[in-house]
Design a protein around this motif. Structure first.
Motif, mmCIF file in Angstrom:
data_model
loop_
_atom_site.group_PDB
_atom_site.id
_atom_site.type_symbol
_atom_site.label_atom_id
_atom_site.label_comp_id
_atom_site.label_asym_id
_atom_site.label_seq_id
_atom_site.Cartn_x
_atom_site.Cartn_y
_atom_site.Cartn_z
ATOM 1 N N UNK A 125 0.758 -1.090 0.061
ATOM 2 C CA UNK A 125 -0.074 -0.057 -0.017
ATOM 3 C C UNK A 125 0.631 1.181 0.073
ATOM 4 N N UNK A 126 2.028 1.189 0.366
ATOM 5 C CA UNK A 126 2.883 2.448 0.453
ATOM 6 C C UNK A 126 3.666 2.541 -0.986
ATOM 7 N N UNK A 127 3.545 1.596 -1.870
ATOM 8 C CA UNK A 127 4.264 1.607 -3.094
ATOM 9 C C UNK A 127 5.809 1.516 -2.907
ATOM 10 N N UNK A 128 6.529 1.228 -1.764
ATOM 11 C CA UNK A 128 7.836 1.257 -1.713
ATOM 12 C C UNK A 128 8.365 0.122 -1.794
ATOM 13 N N UNK A 129 7.619 -1.291 -1.534
ATOM 14 C CA UNK A 129 8.001 -2.694 -1.491
ATOM 15 C C UNK A 129 7.232 -3.360 -2.585
ATOM 16 N N UNK A 130 7.902 -4.107 -3.535
ATOM 17 C CA UNK A 130 7.313 -5.054 -4.696
ATOM 18 C C UNK A 130 6.849 -6.097 -3.815
ATOM 19 N N UNK A 131 6.058 -7.099 -4.619
ATOM 20 C CA UNK A 131 5.356 -8.269 -3.824
ATOM 21 C C UNK A 131 5.332 -9.229 -4.562
ATOM 22 N N UNK A 132 5.203 -10.574 -4.016
ATOM 23 C CA UNK A 132 5.144 -11.680 -4.872
ATOM 24 C C UNK A 132 3.990 -11.639 -5.920
ATOM 25 N N UNK A 133 2.869 -10.967 -5.604
ATOM 26 C CA UNK A 133 1.497 -10.959 -6.652
ATOM 27 C C UNK A 133 2.201 -10.120 -7.796
ATOM 28 N N UNK A 134 2.836 -8.874 -7.388
ATOM 29 C CA UNK A 134 3.204 -8.074 -8.656
ATOM 30 C C UNK A 134 4.229 -8.499 -9.225
ATOM 31 N N UNK A 135 5.218 -9.372 -8.610
ATOM 32 C CA UNK A 135 6.574 -9.868 -9.301
ATOM 33 C C UNK A 135 6.148 -11.266 -10.129
ATOM 34 N N UNK A 136 4.814 -11.662 -9.734
ATOM 35 C CA UNK A 136 4.791 -13.171 -10.240
ATOM 36 C C UNK A 136 4.697 -13.348 -11.806
ATOM 37 N N UNK A 137 4.252 -12.487 -12.568
ATOM 38 C CA UNK A 137 4.163 -12.411 -13.965
ATOM 39 C C UNK A 137 5.516 -12.391 -14.575
ATOM 40 N N UNK A 138 6.392 -11.436 -14.142
ATOM 41 C CA UNK A 138 7.692 -11.384 -14.849
ATOM 42 C C UNK A 138 8.657 -12.750 -14.393
ATOM 43 N N UNK A 139 7.963 -13.090 -13.239
ATOM 44 C CA UNK A 139 9.169 -14.382 -12.820
ATOM 45 C C UNK A 139 8.636 -15.578 -13.780
ATOM 46 N N UNK A 140 7.275 -15.807 -13.921
ATOM 47 C CA UNK A 140 6.766 -16.750 -14.951
ATOM 48 C C UNK A 140 7.409 -16.600 -16.237
ATOM 49 N N UNK A 141 7.341 -15.518 -16.659
ATOM 50 C CA UNK A 141 7.708 -15.390 -18.150
ATOM 51 C C UNK A 141 9.037 -15.599 -18.151
ATOM 52 N N UNK A 142 10.163 -15.497 -17.150
ATOM 53 C CA UNK A 142 11.355 -15.829 -17.281
ATOM 54 C C UNK A 142 11.699 -17.378 -17.400
ATOM 55 N N UNK A 143 10.691 -17.990 -16.627
ATOM 56 C CA UNK A 143 10.672 -19.334 -16.503
ATOM 57 C C UNK A 143 10.472 -20.005 -18.129
#
Length: 201
Positions: free
Chosen positions: A65-83
């Protein structure tokens, strides 16, 4: 989650002075991510929360909610694309929908789980290394044990393509403390005065 030996072993080397309970709504996280998460990770979130061990970012499950920290849900798409792009761990025949991130950083390495079965506590750690071949590697341990073994040189070789935490214990700082320091004109990780503070606002 009390008495987890893997997290207790990590706490013996990695101080949680600058940690904070993330107060995660785990039911909401499971609904958003499509799965519950390993118990050692959930305990880590209660003891340390989301934040950084030096340059290694440990992701909370959901946006904070503060925009400072990335999250699993936000990072999931890019991680799966790498795979999908890199073909995954050699010999592992599972699709991109069976991987989930939990960490990032240390010169653009990516860390996550291989969702190899219905029990999250049995998921091994997978790592994408920016440099080296093969890019993807699997480690038969949980996230807390992986972090401890990384910082104590407990693998045969460094699991990342960056040596900054290999055999060296870093400092954990929760994302809220990082943000507080930043707005106070301090370096988010060290807490020391930042000579560049305010120059890029």
């Amino acid at each position: 989650m009390a008495g987890r030996p893997d997290v207790a072993a990590l706490q013996r080397i990695l101080h949680n002075e600058w940690g904070a309970n993330e107060h995660v709504d785990w039911a909401a996280a499971a609904a958003r991510l499509g799965s519950s998460l390993p118990a050692d990770y959930r305990h880590f979130m209660a003891v340390y929360g989301g934040g950084c061990i030096d340059d290694l970012i440990v992701l909370p499950p959901l946006p904070t909610g503060n925009g400072w920290q990335a999250s699993i849900s936000g990072h999931k798409g890019g991680f799966r694309e790498l795979w999908a792009m890199e073909g995954g761990v050699p010999g592992v025949d599972l699709g991109a929908d069976r991987v989930l991130p939990w960490g990032s950083g240390c010169n653009a390495n990516e860390m996550g789980w291989l969702m190899a079965g219905p029990d999250p506590d049995q998921w091994p750690v997978i790592v994408w290394r920016r440099h080296g071949e093969p890019r993807w590697a699997l480690f038969d341990c949980g996230m807390a044990e992986f972090l401890r073994r990384l910082m104590t040189a407990g693998f045969d070789e460094c699991p990342l393509s960056d040596l900054s935490l290999w055999g060296r214990v870093g400092t954990f700082v929760h994302h809220e403390e990082q943000e507080r320091r930043f707005h106070a004109g301090l370096d988010p990780m060290t807490g020391e005065p930042d000579p560049y503070a305010g120059m890029f606002d």
